[in-house]
Each structure stands twice: as C-alpha cells, then as structure tokens.
Design a protein around this motif. Structure first.
Motif, short mmCIF file in Angstrom:
data_model
loop_
_atom_site.label_atom_id
_atom_site.label_comp_id
_atom_site.label_asym_id
_atom_site.label_seq_id
_atom_site.Cartn_x
_atom_site.Cartn_y
_atom_site.Cartn_z
N ASN A 188 0.85 -1.18 0.00
CA ASN A 188 0.00 0.00 0.00
C ASN A 188 0.90 1.24 0.00
O ASN A 188 1.71 1.40 0.91
N PRO A 189 0.77 2.13 -0.98
CA PRO A 189 1.64 3.31 -1.01
C PRO A 189 1.38 4.27 0.16
O PRO A 189 2.20 5.14 0.43
N ASP A 190 0.25 4.08 0.84
CA ASP A 190 -0.07 4.93 1.99
C ASP A 190 0.10 4.20 3.32
O ASP A 190 -0.46 4.61 4.34
N GLN A 191 0.89 3.13 3.33
CA GLN A 191 1.18 2.41 4.56
C GLN A 191 1.81 3.38 5.55
O GLN A 191 2.70 4.14 5.20
N ARG A 192 1.33 3.35 6.80
CA ARG A 192 1.77 4.33 7.80
C ARG A 192 2.61 3.69 8.90
O ARG A 192 2.39 2.55 9.26
N ASN A 193 3.54 4.48 9.42
CA ASN A 193 4.31 4.02 10.57
C ASN A 193 3.56 4.43 11.85
O ASN A 193 2.45 4.96 11.78
N GLY A 194 4.17 4.20 13.00
CA GLY A 194 3.52 4.49 14.28
C GLY A 194 3.19 5.95 14.50
O GLY A 194 2.32 6.28 15.31
N ALA A 195 3.86 6.86 13.81
CA ALA A 195 3.59 8.29 13.92
C ALA A 195 2.61 8.76 12.85
O ALA A 195 2.35 9.96 12.72
N GLY A 196 2.08 7.82 12.07
CA GLY A 196 1.13 8.17 11.02
C GLY A 196 1.78 8.66 9.74
O GLY A 196 1.11 9.18 8.85
N GLN A 197 3.09 8.49 9.63
CA GLN A 197 3.81 8.96 8.45
C GLN A 197 3.84 7.90 7.36
O GLN A 197 3.84 6.70 7.65
N THR A 198 3.88 8.36 6.13
CA THR A 198 3.94 7.49 4.96
C THR A 198 5.29 7.65 4.25
O THR A 198 6.04 8.60 4.53
N ALA A 199 5.56 6.76 3.33
CA ALA A 199 6.78 6.88 2.52
C ALA A 199 6.80 8.21 1.76
O ALA A 199 7.85 8.85 1.62
N ALA A 200 5.63 8.64 1.30
CA ALA A 200 5.56 9.92 0.57
C ALA A 200 5.93 11.09 1.49
O ALA A 200 6.57 12.05 1.05
N MET A 201 5.56 10.99 2.75
CA MET A 201 5.94 12.05 3.69
C MET A 201 7.45 12.09 3.87
O MET A 201 8.05 13.17 3.95
N TYR A 202 8.08 10.92 3.94
CA TYR A 202 9.54 10.87 4.01
C TYR A 202 10.14 11.49 2.75
O TYR A 202 11.09 12.27 2.83
N ALA A 203 9.60 11.15 1.60
CA ALA A 203 10.12 11.69 0.34
C ALA A 203 9.96 13.21 0.31
O ALA A 203 10.87 13.92 -0.14
N GLY A 204 8.83 13.71 0.79
CA GLY A 204 8.63 15.16 0.84
C GLY A 204 9.59 15.84 1.79
O GLY A 204 10.20 16.86 1.46
N LEU A 205 9.71 15.28 2.99
CA LEU A 205 10.58 15.86 4.02
C LEU A 205 12.03 15.96 3.55
O LEU A 205 12.68 16.98 3.76
N PHE A 206 12.51 14.91 2.89
CA PHE A 206 13.91 14.89 2.47
C PHE A 206 14.11 15.35 1.02
O PHE A 206 15.17 15.13 0.44
N GLN A 207 13.08 15.99 0.47
CA GLN A 207 13.16 16.58 -0.87
C GLN A 207 13.58 15.58 -1.94
O GLN A 207 14.36 15.89 -2.83
N ARG A 208 13.03 14.38 -1.85
CA ARG A 208 13.27 13.35 -2.86
C ARG A 208 12.14 13.48 -3.89
O ARG A 208 11.20 12.71 -3.93
#
Length: 176
Positions: free
Chosen positions: A118-138
């Motif tokens: 699931n591309p919207d799979q969330r971690n314990g803080a509710g974050q997704t892979a896309a959020m990581y990509a956004g945060l780190f400017q990927r």
C-alpha cells in the motif's frame, strides 16, 4: 563459513531443542549481518536452506529492512526475488522503503516501490513513505509514489502531509 552455516541450518531445521535457541540466535545474527554488509553469497546460503526471510530482530528489523537502510541493492534484489515481504514494518512501523528514502538510497527505494505494498502504509507516527520523500526533498520519488497512488495530502498526527513537507512546511508535535 558458508558450508558451516549450511550444515547448521540443515541440522536445526528439524530440531526444536531448548539449548538450540543460542545457536538459532547466532544464525539470525549471521543472517542480519549478511544483509547489512550485502554479503549476497551468505544470503543465498540462507535462502537455499529455506531460512525464514521475514524473521525480525528485537527492533522488528528484517534482513530486507537492514539491506535497504544500509545501501545494499544486490542484497535487496536477492531477498525480494526469494520472497521477502517488502511490506513488513519494524516496531516503529517503518518499512524498508521508508528506510531507503530516509537514507537517500534512491535506486533501492525505486526497486521497493515495485513491490505490492500500500503506497499509503503508515508508521507508528502516522507517516507514509511519501511524507519521508517530501521531508527529504526526494522529488522524483515523491512523483513516482504519487503515480503509484500515494495520497500526497494525507496527514500524520502532527498535521504534516507529503505535499506540505515538500514545500518546506513542517509541523512539530504539540507538547502536552
């Protein structure tokens, strides 16, 4: 060493002795170390012996998570082809994809995105892979995740979304 591990794996595959727990722990350590170092030959020994690929350590890390986080693309490929589950989450809910994005392992991240997770799979803080990509400017990964169906407007517990993070807008958790 490879022959030794093969023999030990074969020996313990049919046994369930209490004193074998220490040896099983050592084998698990060898397995995880091989993933961290990208020792494909050793990983193949485990794979050929029918070792449980999605076994987790005390932090919930799998060999795939460790290989991805430590920048071992060949190990990632071998584990995935052998059937390792890319969707497994560690104890914090992070996946191999999240680890690869965090570490800037873009080639590995692209390979992991091909897995049926699931591309919207969330971690314990509710974050997704896309959020990581956004945060780190990927940016390219963010575009690819969007094409895969990731919701760039989904928010975590702090109100962050991938789209906001990509624009440099970071909301911090509220202290209670």
């Amino acid at each position: 060493m490879r022959t030794f591990i093969s023999l030990v794996l074969l020996f313990f595959s049919g046994l369930s002795l209490a004193d074998g727990a220490d040896t099983r722990g050592q084998l698990q350590d060898y397995f995880f170390d091989a993933a961290r170092r990208g020792d494909v030959s050793m990983l193949d020994t485990f794979i050929e012996s029918g070792y449980t690929l999605d076994i987790q350590d005390s932090k919930g890390y799998t060999a795939l998570i460790l290989a991805a986080y430590n920048g071992q693309p060949e190990a990632v490929e071998h584990l995935l082809k052998a059937g390792a589950n890319a969707c497994v989450q560690d104890k914090r809910g992070n996946t191999a994809l999240m680890g690869a994005i965090f570490k800037g392992e873009l080639k590995i991240a692209h390979r992991l995105m091909a897995a049926d997770c699931n591309p919207d799979q969330r971690n314990g803080a509710g974050q997704t892979a896309a959020m990581y990509a956004g945060l780190f400017q990927r940016v390219e990964l963010l575009k690819d995740l969007s094409r895969k169906g990731a919701d760039l407007n989904a928010v975590d517990a702090s109100g962050n979304s991938a789209a906001r993070l990509a624009n440099g807008e970071i909301r911090m958790p509220v202290a209670r």
